[in-house]
Design an enzyme around this catalytic site. Sequence first.
Site: not given
Lengths: 399, 399
Positions: A150, A176, A187, A271, A394, A399
Site C-alpha cells: 500500500t 507489507k 495493515t 513513513e 498522517n 476526507t
Amino acid sequence: MTAELSLPQGFRAAGLASGIKEDKSIFDLSLFVSDAACCGAGVFTKNQVCGAPVKVSRERVPSDSIRAVIINSGNANACTGDRGIEDARWMTSQVANGLEISEEEVLVCSTGIIGHFLPRSPLEQGIPKVIQQLDSDSQAFLDAARGMMTTDTVPKQSTRLLTIRGNTVRVSGVAKGAAMIAPNMATMLALIMTDAPLSTSQTDQMLRHAVNRSFNCVSVEGHTSTSDTVVLMANGAAEVEELNEQELNQLQSVIDEVAMELGQAIIRDAEGADHFITIEVSGTKQRSEAFEIAQTIANDALVKTAITGSDPNWGRIVSAIGRTTVKLNEQDVILSINGTLIYENGLPADFDEQAVSEGMRQNRDVLIQVRFPFGDESTVFWTSDLTQEYVRLNSEYTT
Amino acid sequence: MTAELSLPQGFRAAGLASGIKEDKSIFDLSLFVSDAACCGAGVFTKNQVCGAPVKVSRERVPSDSIRAVIINSGNANACTGDRGIEDARWMTSQVANGLEISEEEVLVCSTGIIGHFLPRSPLEQGIPKVIQQLDSDSQAFLDAARGMMTTDTVPKQSTRLLTIRGNTVRVSGVAKGAAMIAPNMATMLALIMTDAPLSTSQTDQMLRHAVNRSFNCVSVEGHTSTSDTVVLMANGAAEVEELNEQELNQLQSVIDEVAMELGQAIIRDAEGADHFITIEVSGTKQRSEAFEIAQTIANDALVKTAITGSDPNWGRIVSAIGRTTVKLNEQDVILSINGTLIYENGLPADFDEQAVSEGMRQNRDVLIQVRFPFGDESTVFWTSDLTQEYVRLNSEYTT
C-alpha cells in the site's frame, strides 16, 4: 544462510494490477499457491474491530489442508458489515473455482481503505488472470510481494536455506508494512512459506514462536490495525522425512530469522522515519517485563522525538521506564546509547554528549540498551522515530 | 460562581526571579503560605522514577499542619540521588527558618531540567526575598503563578466562590503545564487552596475526587512525568463552622471545577497544539472502561494527526476503541464528531464529510463522543492534537 529471494519448492505466486486502486497500473492483487495441501497456521490482529478477511481466514486455520492465500491491496474490506464477510468468502470461492480446490483451502487478506465495500468487478477479471500467471520463479515471487503493497516504498521479501541430511529446506516470506496513512488503515500482512515437512500443530507453534520474536516486537506508533495477519504454510515438498527435535529447532531459528528480517524491513520502511531504533532490554526476571519496558520506550512520543533530534535524552528514557508496571528503582537502571554508558546508579554518567549526539545524527541506526540486575530474561524491540514528516503524512489527508 | 482571580482568606503568595534560569529576569520561584496551619493533602506522580521534591513532600502529607508550599522552576531536582533529597529538604528548611515554622510544615515542588543538581546560591538569596514579598492581593497571586512556569505561555489560575450560610468560601488554584520540551522533563504542578474548614481526611478525599475528574483526565502524549504533583490546602479561615454533607458536596463540586479549569488550561497551552479535543465516552458498565477507551483514543498518534488534518477519520477512532481491553463488538460503537453522527451499526453513517472537516478546520475545539449500549457509566477526557510543530519543539533541542 541467506539465499537469493525465491519460493520454496512446490509453491507458485503471481501479482498484478486488477484495477482496485485509483492508479490502475499499480499492482493490487497477489496469489500464493502450494501445489500440494499445506499445513497452515495464522496469527491475527487482537483488535476487536477486525476486517472481514480476518474473520473468514481465522475460521480456516490451523488446518492440514491449506492451498492458497489471495491478497488484495487498495481496499481493506473492514467495517463493511455482513456484506464484507460475503465479499471475502466470494474472493476465496473465485480462487477455489479457478484452482479446482475447496473454498476452505483458501485464505484471504485485504489491506487499504476501510469502510468501503470491496469492488467485485476488477477482482472478477483479476483473479482468473492472477491464477493464469502463477509461476515458481523469483520474478513471480517479486510480483506477488508488490501486489500487497500500500504505502510501502519497497517490496519486503526474505529467504533462508537450511541443509537437513544433505537436502535443502527453504523458508521464504513476504510482508507489507504497518505504516499508516489516511485514509488507509494500513495493515501489517506477512506470509511465510516453507517446504519443510511439518504437522499442523508444529506449524502453529512455530508461527507463534516466530511472531513473538518478530512482528510482536516492532511498532511504529503502537496502534494494532484492524487487519494484521501473519500466515505460515508448510507443504513438505523438500526431500526430507519427518524432522527430529534438533532439526525442528534449526528450522525454528530460520523461520524466526525470516520473520525478524520482514519485521525489521517494515520498520525501516516506516513513513517519514529518520532513525531505525533497536531497543534491547536485559536482566529482568520475566521476559514479559523486559518486553513491557522495551515497548513503553518504543511507543513514547518524547523518546521518539528526542531521537529525531539526535538527542541522547536519558531523562525521557528513564522516565518512560519508570512509568511501566515493572517494580524498580531508578538506581536499578543502566542505560547505554550506541554503546556509550549514559545513566547508572540513579545519576547521569560522565559521557561526551556532543559525541553521542553526533553519532546519532550521522547514523540511521540507534541502539538503546537497558540493563537491570534482576534476572536473566531479555527482549529486543524495533521501532522508528517520530518526525515532522510522519505528522505531515498522517495529517494532510482530508476526507 | 466564577470570581476574580484571588487567594482565599488567610493565604499569601509571592513570585520572583531568583536567578536559577539562564535568563535571570524570568520568574523561577514561588511561595504560597497560609497564616494558620492547614489540612494538606497531595497526589503525586505514579512514575517509579520520581524527583527528590516528590519524595520529600510525599512523606509530609496528609497532615493537619501544613503552612507553606515552595516551588521553583528551571531545575526539577530529579535523578539527582541523595544530594537531591538533601537539597529539597534544605529548601524547606530555608522557608521554615524564614517563616519561623517547622520544616515538616513546608512542601516543596521543583520543575525544569532533570539530572542537574539544584543551584543553592540563587535560592539562598531568593527564599528570604520571596518570603518578604508575600502578599494576599491578586498581583501576588499572579506573580506566584508565574514563578512556576517553564514552557507555559500563560500563567494558569482559577478561582471559584461558594456561599455557605451567608458566608463566602473561596477555592483558588494555580497550575503549570505538562507540555514537555527537551531537555526539560517538564512537570504538571498544581496547588489548590481553600479557606473552607476541612479535616485532614476530608482534604485528602476531596483532592483525590477532584484529581480523578481533572488532572487524571488530561493527556498531551501519555507520558507521566517524574515530578507531577497536585496539593490541596484547607485553612478554615472562612467564617464558617463545620460543613454538613450537602455543603461538603457543594464544596467538592467547586474544587472539581477549579481542578478541571486548571487541567483544561494545561491542554489549551500544550506545545504546538492546533486543536483542543474533548472526548466523551458514555454507556459503559464501569467508569474505568469508559476511562480506558477515552484515554486510548486521546493517546493515539493516528487519531491525533487525523484531527490535526481536520479529518473526521472514524476508522482510526473505531480501531483505537477496538484495541482496548473492554469487551465489545464494532456494532456496539456509536461515534459522533462535533455533534454529527459518523459511525453506527458497524458501518460509517451517511454524513457530509466536507462539512464535518470544514467545521474541524475552523474551530479549535473538537468534540468526540462515543456511546455504548452497555450501562450508565461515562467519563470525559481532554487532549491536544499532534502537529509538526509539536515534533519540531520536542526534537530540535540537542544536548
